[in-house]
Scaffold this active site. Structure first.
Site, PDB file in Angstrom:
ATOM      1  N   PHE A 245     -21.444  17.460  26.407  1.00 53.86           N
ATOM      2  CA  PHE A 245     -21.796  16.884  27.712  1.00 53.86           C
ATOM      3  C   PHE A 245     -20.666  16.067  28.332  1.00 53.86           C
ATOM      4  O   PHE A 245     -20.913  15.184  29.145  1.00 53.86           O
ATOM      5  CB  PHE A 245     -23.066  16.033  27.598  1.00 53.86           C
ATOM      6  CG  PHE A 245     -24.232  16.764  26.986  1.00 53.86           C
ATOM      7  CD1 PHE A 245     -24.799  17.852  27.648  1.00 53.86           C
ATOM      8  CD2 PHE A 245     -24.733  16.410  25.741  1.00 53.86           C
ATOM      9  CE1 PHE A 245     -25.857  18.554  27.092  1.00 53.86           C
ATOM     10  CE2 PHE A 245     -25.794  17.116  25.173  1.00 53.86           C
ATOM     11  CZ  PHE A 245     -26.364  18.179  25.840  1.00 53.86           C
TER      12      PHE A 245
ATOM     13  N   GLU B  80     -14.839  15.435  25.352  1.00 50.91           N
ATOM     14  CA  GLU B  80     -13.673  16.013  26.026  1.00 50.91           C
ATOM     15  C   GLU B  80     -12.405  15.261  25.630  1.00 50.91           C
ATOM     16  O   GLU B  80     -11.413  15.865  25.256  1.00 50.91           O
ATOM     17  CB  GLU B  80     -13.852  15.990  27.554  1.00 50.91           C
ATOM     18  CG  GLU B  80     -12.643  16.580  28.282  1.00 50.91           C
ATOM     19  CD  GLU B  80     -12.850  16.773  29.784  1.00 50.91           C
ATOM     20  OE1 GLU B  80     -13.989  16.762  30.262  1.00 50.91           O
ATOM     21  OE2 GLU B  80     -11.835  16.954  30.481  1.00 50.91           O
TER      22      GLU B  80
ATOM     23  N   ARG C 175     -13.027  13.410  41.551  1.00 51.54           N
ATOM     24  CA  ARG C 175     -14.139  14.324  41.851  1.00 51.54           C
ATOM     25  C   ARG C 175     -15.191  13.617  42.704  1.00 51.54           C
ATOM     26  O   ARG C 175     -15.733  14.193  43.648  1.00 51.54           O
ATOM     27  CB  ARG C 175     -14.746  14.891  40.565  1.00 51.54           C
ATOM     28  CG  ARG C 175     -15.802  15.947  40.817  1.00 51.54           C
ATOM     29  CD  ARG C 175     -16.194  16.680  39.536  1.00 51.54           C
ATOM     30  NE  ARG C 175     -15.273  17.737  39.178  1.00 51.54           N
ATOM     31  CZ  ARG C 175     -15.317  18.993  39.636  1.00 51.54           C
ATOM     32  NH1 ARG C 175     -16.257  19.348  40.481  1.00 51.54           N
ATOM     33  NH2 ARG C 175     -14.431  19.886  39.266  1.00 51.54           N
TER      34      ARG C 175
ATOM     35  N   ARG D 115     -21.138  15.371  32.263  1.00 57.70           N
ATOM     36  CA  ARG D 115     -21.748  16.418  33.094  1.00 57.70           C
ATOM     37  C   ARG D 115     -21.813  16.053  34.574  1.00 57.70           C
ATOM     38  O   ARG D 115     -22.650  15.243  34.991  1.00 57.70           O
ATOM     39  CB  ARG D 115     -23.145  16.712  32.555  1.00 57.70           C
ATOM     40  CG  ARG D 115     -23.657  18.113  32.864  1.00 57.70           C
ATOM     41  CD  ARG D 115     -24.920  18.377  32.091  1.00 57.70           C
ATOM     42  NE  ARG D 115     -25.265  19.794  32.086  1.00 57.70           N
ATOM     43  CZ  ARG D 115     -26.199  20.322  31.302  1.00 57.70           C
ATOM     44  NH1 ARG D 115     -26.878  19.562  30.479  1.00 57.70           N
ATOM     45  NH2 ARG D 115     -26.442  21.615  31.332  1.00 57.70           N
TER      46      ARG D 115
ATOM     47  N   PHE E 115     -19.161  14.750  36.188  1.00 56.89           N
ATOM     48  CA  PHE E 115     -17.806  14.199  36.246  1.00 56.89           C
ATOM     49  C   PHE E 115     -17.541  13.425  37.549  1.00 56.89           C
ATOM     50  O   PHE E 115     -16.565  13.685  38.244  1.00 56.89           O
ATOM     51  CB  PHE E 115     -16.834  15.389  36.111  1.00 56.89           C
ATOM     52  CG  PHE E 115     -15.487  15.052  35.538  1.00 56.89           C
ATOM     53  CD1 PHE E 115     -15.317  14.822  34.187  1.00 56.89           C
ATOM     54  CD2 PHE E 115     -14.366  14.988  36.362  1.00 56.89           C
ATOM     55  CE1 PHE E 115     -14.058  14.546  33.651  1.00 56.89           C
ATOM     56  CE2 PHE E 115     -13.098  14.709  35.842  1.00 56.89           C
ATOM     57  CZ  PHE E 115     -12.955  14.495  34.486  1.00 56.89           C
TER      58      PHE E 115
ATOM     59  N   THR F 270     -10.271  19.575  38.791  1.00 56.72           N
ATOM     60  CA  THR F 270      -9.580  19.009  39.947  1.00 56.72           C
ATOM     61  C   THR F 270      -8.071  18.930  39.697  1.00 56.72           C
ATOM     62  O   THR F 270      -7.291  18.966  40.638  1.00 56.72           O
ATOM     63  CB  THR F 270     -10.139  17.609  40.275  1.00 56.72           C
ATOM     64  OG1 THR F 270     -10.181  16.854  39.060  1.00 56.72           O
ATOM     65  CG2 THR F 270     -11.528  17.705  40.859  1.00 56.72           C
TER      66      THR F 270
ATOM     67  N   ALA G 286     -15.644  21.005  33.120  1.00 59.79           N
ATOM     68  CA  ALA G 286     -15.658  21.370  34.537  1.00 59.79           C
ATOM     69  C   ALA G 286     -16.471  22.651  34.770  1.00 59.79           C
ATOM     70  O   ALA G 286     -16.236  23.369  35.744  1.00 59.79           O
ATOM     71  CB  ALA G 286     -14.235  21.513  35.089  1.00 59.79           C
TER      72      ALA G 286
ATOM     73  N   GLU H 218     -22.693  22.235  34.939  1.00 60.35           N
ATOM     74  CA  GLU H 218     -22.922  20.891  35.477  1.00 60.35           C
ATOM     75  C   GLU H 218     -23.825  20.825  36.720  1.00 60.35           C
ATOM     76  O   GLU H 218     -24.624  19.898  36.847  1.00 60.35           O
ATOM     77  CB  GLU H 218     -21.576  20.233  35.825  1.00 60.35           C
ATOM     78  CG  GLU H 218     -20.706  19.963  34.624  1.00 60.35           C
ATOM     79  CD  GLU H 218     -19.285  19.629  35.043  1.00 60.35           C
ATOM     80  OE1 GLU H 218     -18.558  20.547  35.471  1.00 60.35           O
ATOM     81  OE2 GLU H 218     -18.907  18.454  34.962  1.00 60.35           O
TER      82      GLU H 218
HETATM   83  N1  MTE Z   1     -25.169  22.528  27.623  1.00 63.63           N
HETATM   84  C1  MTE Z   1     -25.444  22.181  26.350  1.00 63.63           C
HETATM   85  N2  MTE Z   1     -26.487  22.762  25.722  1.00 63.63           N
HETATM   86  N3  MTE Z   1     -24.700  21.254  25.684  1.00 63.63           N
HETATM   87  C2  MTE Z   1     -23.634  20.618  26.291  1.00 63.63           C
HETATM   88  O1  MTE Z   1     -22.966  19.790  25.678  1.00 63.63           O
HETATM   89  N4  MTE Z   1     -22.289  20.381  28.344  1.00 63.63           N
HETATM   90  C3  MTE Z   1     -22.281  20.512  29.805  1.00 63.63           C
HETATM   91  C4  MTE Z   1     -22.671  21.921  30.215  1.00 63.63           C
HETATM   92  N5  MTE Z   1     -23.870  22.339  29.535  1.00 63.63           N
HETATM   93  C5  MTE Z   1     -23.329  20.961  27.650  1.00 63.63           C
HETATM   94  C6  MTE Z   1     -24.131  21.959  28.269  1.00 63.63           C
HETATM   95  C7  MTE Z   1     -20.978  20.205  30.410  1.00 63.63           C
HETATM   96  S1  MTE Z   1     -20.585  18.605  30.692  1.00 63.63           S
HETATM   97  C8  MTE Z   1     -20.117  21.193  30.787  1.00 63.63           C
HETATM   98  S2  MTE Z   1     -18.665  20.829  31.581  1.00 63.63           S
HETATM   99  C9  MTE Z   1     -20.374  22.601  30.508  1.00 63.63           C
HETATM  100  O2  MTE Z   1     -21.614  22.797  29.848  1.00 63.63           O
HETATM  101  C10 MTE Z   1     -19.252  23.150  29.651  1.00 63.63           C
HETATM  102  O3  MTE Z   1     -19.430  24.459  29.290  1.00 63.63           O
HETATM  103  P1  MTE Z   1     -19.100  25.692  30.248  1.00 63.63           P
HETATM  104  O4  MTE Z   1     -17.863  25.351  30.990  1.00 63.63           O
HETATM  105  O5  MTE Z   1     -18.920  26.817  29.306  1.00 63.63           O
HETATM  106  O6  MTE Z   1     -20.289  25.831  31.141  1.00 63.63           O
HETATM  107  N1  HPA Z   2     -13.966  18.182  35.228  1.00 60.42           N
HETATM  108  C1  HPA Z   2     -14.139  17.984  33.923  1.00 60.42           C
HETATM  109  N2  HPA Z   2     -13.185  17.595  33.125  1.00 60.42           N
HETATM  110  C2  HPA Z   2     -11.979  17.392  33.646  1.00 60.42           C
HETATM  111  C3  HPA Z   2     -11.732  17.590  34.999  1.00 60.42           C
HETATM  112  C4  HPA Z   2     -12.787  18.010  35.843  1.00 60.42           C
HETATM  113  O1  HPA Z   2     -12.643  18.202  37.054  1.00 60.42           O
HETATM  114  N3  HPA Z   2     -10.450  17.293  35.217  1.00 60.42           N
HETATM  115  C5  HPA Z   2      -9.945  16.928  34.026  1.00 60.42           C
HETATM  116  N4  HPA Z   2     -10.856  16.987  33.075  1.00 60.42           N
HETATM  117 MO1  MOS Z   3     -18.181  18.507  31.362  1.00 58.25          MO
HETATM  118  S1  MOS Z   3     -18.324  16.554  32.021  1.00 58.25           S
HETATM  119  O1  MOS Z   3     -16.815  18.756  32.479  1.00 58.25           O
HETATM  120  O2  MOS Z   3     -17.430  18.214  29.872  1.00 58.25           O
END
Ligand code: MTE
Ligand code: HPA
Ligand code: MOS
Length: 764
Positions: free
Chosen positions: A228, A232, A310, A342, A344, A442, A511, A713
């Site tokens: 979430f 990161e 963002r 999530r 951001f 971003t 992101a 997100e």
């Molecule tokens: N879904 C689950 N089940 N667990 C997670 O930790 N993280 C969220 C989202 N959905 C998350 C989730 C966040 S913050 C992001 S940025 C995206 O998943 C990252 O994965 P993706 O880029 O493959 O969608």
């Molecule tokens: N989203 C999520 N993580 C990030 C970003 C963003 O835009 N930029 C740098 N890390």
């Molecule tokens: Mo999701 S806050 O960009 O890990």
């Protein structure tokens, strides 16, 4: 074809059977050490004396690590190097790691860590955003985007309103806490299993901490039990501390934070305050707007520049703002360093503009939906954002129109009014809020990815890419893409642990771009192999390339039909390479930092939700009765996974805006660091009626992977409809025209305060 089908998550069975391996489940060598952090109890000060003799002498203790034990750099900050692994003299938040202790058992380490005797010279601490603003305590320069002549237009506007918005932070509350296992290798190497969204950054930070190079450090992550955003950047702290101990002792070292430690030590969503000044016409159309955003970044930079960046570009949400100024202050406070979560920074900006919409509607006695709609970006006109990006894919009109109909918004508006007229204790509220969210990191440079695809001579495929799995389903989606590209059944593809030694120089899985980026990279890798096979078959069978077709595990070559396995086995004998890397970078995006304009996002994702709530005016308790959601994921790669993301994101947002409250005492100590006092939504909070749908026949207008859209997100922000439904119910409990002073989270206490503004503040 495997793409576009509702296929269960690849680990679904492993998750429910308990077979899925998380970092803590990896079998460890018998000499493994277990580590725990010793942390500061004060928010700001200098360590006058730190007596660790009792820690070192405690049962089972093998080593106590302090800054002096770090062979390289005492830092885990990525963007700015301002995050010490162990505080060295200066303490900047209550909970900051001062040292780590390694013992033969986890319990022994935890017990020993509490035996430190630390004397501090305390310094004044700035703990919240308003105090930081007053003191101009900023971590980095403020940023501003202006378009038009907002101040001039404000003065001339037919109507004008000023207000403030208060938005709380949020703990990630991933089910699996932060954890790393560091295993020393021969010749100074280090293998780290880390629960991280960003293996490459962990690799780099561990290498710097150990005073070695990237090629000596491998980082692996099979899966996370949720990230979430919390994993990161800050997973690197845990990995670096474990690696330092492993290097010094020569023994495998596991560092796992339990829930309390995780919540106290690691960063959260930024809480924000905002002040706005809006001018509008009789229909509620915004004429001019100024917004001051300020967020609590905590003591160090972490990802705060990007998070606030963002926020700075999301104040418009789905609305055209012609004359606008947005200022973003990044406040330095003596609290934990806040991080990605999530959305951001986007969700906070959306909460601000939605409150503006709601206030405009209330002041004009219009339905908030009508005011929102009057301000929507147009199609072909009024369609350029205040940072210069054209909104080319606007589907918010279609989404809103459909949702208004399918949710029976207008009829239910009348039903809610009738209910409220006849009931004094339980009041109801209804709201529809839209979402537009920019997809791409971003920071332009992060929008790249790599993959490695190996086809074995028996026709099976091993897939590796830079994305990490945290439950969101990136692996199954990328596997579907590769299966489609090679024309093999999904069962032929095996997804493996994310590993910096297989795919290097990756970006964080963040992101929402995991499938967008890694899907494209993996497709490129698979395509390279397929094209090699096509070349080989054309030459061998004397056919043209368009006579070779890969589908359903078979290869049609002119009139012949061969199995994929036969083709691959023959290609191997003919000395054709069956392995390839793939690479992708997002096209079209750029950002001019000086002008604060550009095209930071490849495209936008949209959605809308209608929520109905009931509030108990005697207790302030709220209940979500019904939600209707329509969300845009382009041409879905996997509707089952996408619906899961929409539902999970929505409910996580509901927690953020209604029940999850972070409370720091006047000494800067977090007092809500366990589920006893920090309330995340439970299964029972899911509304009795939930109609969740994906926008159909709406492929991405940009060339994304199979025309899909990112989904991770954006759905979190659908929860703003719940906050507004609660506001609506509060309005019904207040005298007509009374101001609604409701912060987020709208906890029962906050609701009660909002609806009894004149009562003594017993909850203050
Ligand atoms: N879904 C689950 N089940 N667990 C997670 O930790 N993280 C969220 C989202 N959905 C998350 C989730 C966040 S913050 C992001 S940025 C995206 O998943 C990252 O994965 P993706 O880029 O493959 O969608
Ligand atoms: N989203 C999520 N993580 C990030 C970003 C963003 O835009 N930029 C740098 N890390
Ligand atoms: Mo999701 S806050 O960009 O890990």
């Amino acid at each position: 074809m495997s793409v576009g089908r509702a296929i269960p998550h690849d680990s679904a069975e492993l998750h429910v059977s308990g077979e899925a391996l998380y970092c803590d489940d990896i079998p460890t060598p018998s000499n493994t050490l277990h580590a725990a952090f010793g942390i500061s109890t004060i928010a700001h000060g200098r360590v006058r004396e730190m007596d660790l003799s009792r820690v070192g002498a405690a049962a089972g203790v093998v080593m106590v690590a302090t800054p002096a034990d770090i062979p390289g750099e005492n830092n885990y900050g990525s963007v700015v190097h301002d995050d010490p692994i162990f505080a060295d003299g200066l303490v900047q938040y209550a909970g900051q790691p001062l040292f780590a202790v390694a013992a033969t058992t986890y319990r022994a380490a935890r017990k020993a860590a509490s035996l430190a005797r630390v004397e501090y010279e305390t310094l004044p601490a700035i703990l919240d955003v308003r105090s930081a603003l007053a003191a101009e305590s900023y971590l980095m320069p403020s940023e501003r985007i202006v378009r038009g002549r907002p101040h001039e237009r404000l003065a001339q506007a037919p109507h004008r309103l000023r207000g403030s918005v208060t938005i709380g932070g949020q703990d990630h509350f991933y089910l699996e806490g932060q954890i790393a296992l560091a295993l020393p290798q021969e010749g100074g190497g280090m293998l780290v299993h880390s629960s991280t969204q960003h293996p490459t950054e962990v690799q780099s930070i561990v290498a710097h901490a150990l005073g070695t190079s990237a090629h000596a450090v491998s980082v692996q992550c099979r899966r996370m039990g949720g990230g979430f955003g919390g994993k990161e950047s800050q997973a690197a702290l845990i990995a670096a501390a474990a690696a330092v101990i492993a290097r010094k002792t020569g023994r495998p070292t596991k560092l796992r934070l339990d829930r309390d430690a995780d919540m106290i030590i690691t960063g959260k969503r930024h809480d924000f305050v905002a002040d706005y000044d809006v001018g509008f016409d009789d229909r509620g159309r915004i004429v001019a707007l100024t917004v001051m955003l300020a967020s609590r970044c905590g003591y160090s930079a972490d990802l705060s520049a990007a998070v606030n960046g963002r926020a700075l570009t999301h104040v418009d949400n789905t609305y055209f703002l012609e004359h606008v100024e947005v200022i973003s202050h990044r406040c330095k406070t003596h609290t934990v360093s806040n991080t990605a979560f999530r959305g951001f920074g986007g969700p906070q900006a959306l909460v601000v503009i939605e409150q503006v919409m709601d206030e405009i509607a209330r002041s004009l006695s219009l339905d908030a939906l009508d005011v929102r709609r009057a301000n929507f970006y147009g199609v072909g006109e009024r369609d350029t954002t205040y940072y210069g990006q054209k909104v080319e894919d606007n589907v918010i009109h279609e989404i809103t129109d459909r949702l208004e109909r399918t949710s029976r918004y207008r009829e239910r508006r009348a039903e809610v009014a009738a209910w409220n007229a006849g009931n004094t204790v339980i009041k109801r509220g209804l709201a529809l809020t839209p979402v537009k969210f920019g997809i791409s990191f971003t920071a332009t440079q992060f929008n790249q990815a790599g993959a490695l695809v190996n086809v074995y001579s028996d026709g099976t495929v091993l897939l590796n890419h830079g994305g990490t799995e945290m439950g969101q389903g990136v692996h199954i989606k990328v596997a579907q893409v590769v299966a489609a590209e090679l024309g093999v059944p999904l069962a032929a593809i095996r997804i493996t642990t994310t590993d910096t030694s297989k795919v290097p120089n990756t970006s964080a899985t963040a992101a929402s771009s995991g499938s967008d980026l890694n899907g494209m990279a993996a497709q490129a890798a698979a395509r390279t192999i397929r094209l090699r096979l096509v070349d080989y078959l054309c030459e061998k069978h004397d056919v043209a390339p368009d006579e070779v077709l890969f589908a359903d595990g078979s290869v049609t070559v002119g009139a012949r039909r061969l199995s994929f396995r036969e083709v691959v086995a023959a290609a191997y004998l003919a000395r054709i390479s069956l392995s390839s890397t793939g690479y992708y970078r997002t096209p079209k995006i750029f950002w001019d930092k000086a002008a604060m304009t550009g095209r930071p996002f490849f495209y936008f994702a949209y959605g809308a939700a209608v929520s109905e709530v009931a509030i108990d005016t005697l207790t302030g308790e709220t209940q979500l009765l019904r939600v209707d959601i329509l969300h845009d994921v382009g041409a879905s790669l996997n509707p089952a996974v996408d619906i899961g993301q929409v539902e999970g994101g929505f409910l996580q947002g509901v927690g953020w805006l209604t029940s999850e409250e972070l409370y720091w005492n006047e000494r800067g100590q977090l007092r809500t660091y366990a589920p006893s006092t920090y309330k995340i939504p439970a299964a029972s909070d899911w509304p009795a009626i939930a109609n969740v749908a994906l926008l159909e026949r709406a492929p991405n207008h940009e060339e994304t992977i199979h025309r899909s859209k990112a989904v991770g997100e954006p759905p979190l922000m659908l929860a703003i409809s719940v906050l507004h439904a609660i506001r609506d119910a509060c309005a019904a409990a207040l005298p007509a025209g009374a101001a609604i002073d409701l912060p987020a989270p709208a906890t029962p206490e906050a609701v009660l305060r909002a609806i009894t503004p004149l009562a003594p503040r017993v909850f203050a």
